[in-house]
Design a protein around this motif. Structure first.
Motif, PDB file in Angstrom:
ATOM      1  N   ILE A  30      -7.103  -4.731   2.533  1.00 20.53           N
ATOM      2  CA  ILE A  30      -6.511  -3.559   1.897  1.00 20.53           C
ATOM      3  C   ILE A  30      -6.688  -3.694   0.392  1.00 20.53           C
ATOM      4  O   ILE A  30      -6.451  -4.772  -0.173  1.00 20.53           O
ATOM      5  CB  ILE A  30      -5.033  -3.384   2.289  1.00 20.53           C
ATOM      6  N   ARG A  31      -7.158  -2.629  -0.256  1.00 26.66           N
ATOM      7  CA  ARG A  31      -7.414  -2.698  -1.696  1.00 26.66           C
ATOM      8  C   ARG A  31      -6.979  -1.404  -2.379  1.00 26.66           C
ATOM      9  O   ARG A  31      -7.321  -0.313  -1.938  1.00 26.66           O
ATOM     10  CB  ARG A  31      -8.897  -2.946  -1.967  1.00 26.66           C
ATOM     11  N   ASN A  32      -6.222  -1.556  -3.465  1.00 24.96           N
ATOM     12  CA  ASN A  32      -5.830  -0.443  -4.319  1.00 24.96           C
ATOM     13  C   ASN A  32      -6.690  -0.494  -5.572  1.00 24.96           C
ATOM     14  O   ASN A  32      -6.718  -1.512  -6.273  1.00 24.96           O
ATOM     15  CB  ASN A  32      -4.357  -0.551  -4.708  1.00 24.96           C
ATOM     16  N   ALA A  41       0.824  -1.213   0.000  1.00 30.00           N
ATOM     17  CA  ALA A  41       0.000   0.000   0.000  1.00 30.00           C
ATOM     18  C   ALA A  41       0.856   1.259   0.000  1.00 30.00           C
ATOM     19  O   ALA A  41       0.602   2.203  -0.754  1.00 30.00           O
ATOM     20  CB  ALA A  41      -0.925  -0.010   1.200  1.00 30.00           C
ATOM     21  N   GLY A  86      -5.329  -6.340  -4.075  1.00 27.26           N
ATOM     22  CA  GLY A  86      -5.054  -6.095  -2.669  1.00 27.26           C
ATOM     23  C   GLY A  86      -4.847  -7.363  -1.879  1.00 27.26           C
ATOM     24  O   GLY A  86      -4.571  -8.433  -2.440  1.00 27.26           O
ATOM     25  N   LEU A 125      -7.244   4.005  -2.223  1.00 30.43           N
ATOM     26  CA  LEU A 125      -6.685   3.013  -1.315  1.00 30.43           C
ATOM     27  C   LEU A 125      -7.647   2.834  -0.154  1.00 30.43           C
ATOM     28  O   LEU A 125      -7.953   3.789   0.563  1.00 30.43           O
ATOM     29  CB  LEU A 125      -5.322   3.454  -0.789  1.00 30.43           C
ATOM     30  N   THR A 167       2.380   1.983  -3.343  1.00 27.71           N
ATOM     31  CA  THR A 167       1.401   2.572  -4.249  1.00 27.71           C
ATOM     32  C   THR A 167       1.197   4.049  -3.953  1.00 27.71           C
ATOM     33  O   THR A 167       1.113   4.875  -4.856  1.00 27.71           O
ATOM     34  CB  THR A 167       0.054   1.830  -4.135  1.00 27.71           C
ATOM     35  N   LEU A 168       1.149   4.396  -2.669  1.00 25.69           N
ATOM     36  CA  LEU A 168       0.961   5.796  -2.284  1.00 25.69           C
ATOM     37  C   LEU A 168       2.097   6.667  -2.798  1.00 25.69           C
ATOM     38  O   LEU A 168       1.871   7.739  -3.352  1.00 25.69           O
ATOM     39  CB  LEU A 168       0.887   5.906  -0.760  1.00 25.69           C
TER      40      LEU A 168
END
Length: 205
Positions: free
Chosen positions: A71-73, A9, A90, A54, A12-13
């Motif tokens: 957790i999911r993107n 995560a 995720g 996110l 990705t951020l």
């Protein structure tokens, strides 16, 4: 698993933040009779059509085997004012997953409604649907009532595999929301259920 998911995560951020034109962050904490619960939504608006989201929630029950982590993107493409196409990957108990879904959304100043339908792959395909409703009528010039419902369900060819419902009732003052909360979880045709009732605090940054 949590360490891997959080690393994924954060990567990705960092990758997206450089290009994002707009960032929103909405954390929520629930303190309940059986567990504590944390959830947040982070959104990056890259353009008028493309958005990266996110989502994370973590429920800590009294025993580790009942803890729920998700957790999911998600990459979203706006087709029209009310429809978006979404692709996501995720981590959730018990491992990685991939999803593709369509969302229909109607939003007004004091209420919003969305319905999502698609497919998720995690050791097999499931049909996933979700419904979200939020209502915030004004009580005074500075204060609003706050009511929201989020329901998610996964089914496969054999069973209602996974379901959850979040219900919130309280007050909203500008970007701060607080009040009573209830979370309900079901597994494997509701052979196993978990619930948590308490108080919540939520803020839109």
């Amino acid at each position: 698993m949590k360490t891997t998911a959080i690393t994924l995560a954060l990567s990705t951020l960092v990758a997206v933040a450089t290009y994002a034109q707009q960032l929103t962050y909405t954390p929520e904490v629930v303190l309940g009779h059986r567990s504590y619960f944390y959830m947040h939504q982070v959104s990056y608006k890259i353009s008028d059509k493309i958005k990266i989201n996110l989502s994370l929630f973590d429920t800590e029950y009294t025993t580790d085997k009942e803890n729920i982590f998700f957790i999911r993107n998600t990459a979203s493409y706006t087709v029209s004012k009310r429809f978006t196409l979404n692709a996501a990957f995720g981590m959730k108990n018990p491992g990685a997953f991939f999803s593709a879904f369509v969302q229909y959304r109607v939003s007004k100043p004091t209420q919003s409604f969305s319905y999502t339908i698609g497919s998720t792959y995690q050791k097999g395909f499931t049909l996933e649907q979700s419904l979200s409703f939020e209502y915030t009528p004004y009580l005074t010039a500075q204060k609003q009532a706050y009511f929201s419902v989020l329901a998610i369900g996964n089914v496969n060819t054999k069973m209602y595999q996974r379901g959850l419902q979040f219900i919130r009732l309280g007050l909203k003052q500008e970007k701060l929301m607080y009040g009573l909360a209830s979370n309900f979880d079901q597994f494997n045709n509701s052979k196993k259920t978990l619930e948590n009732i308490g108080a919540f605090v939520k803020h839109n940054f």
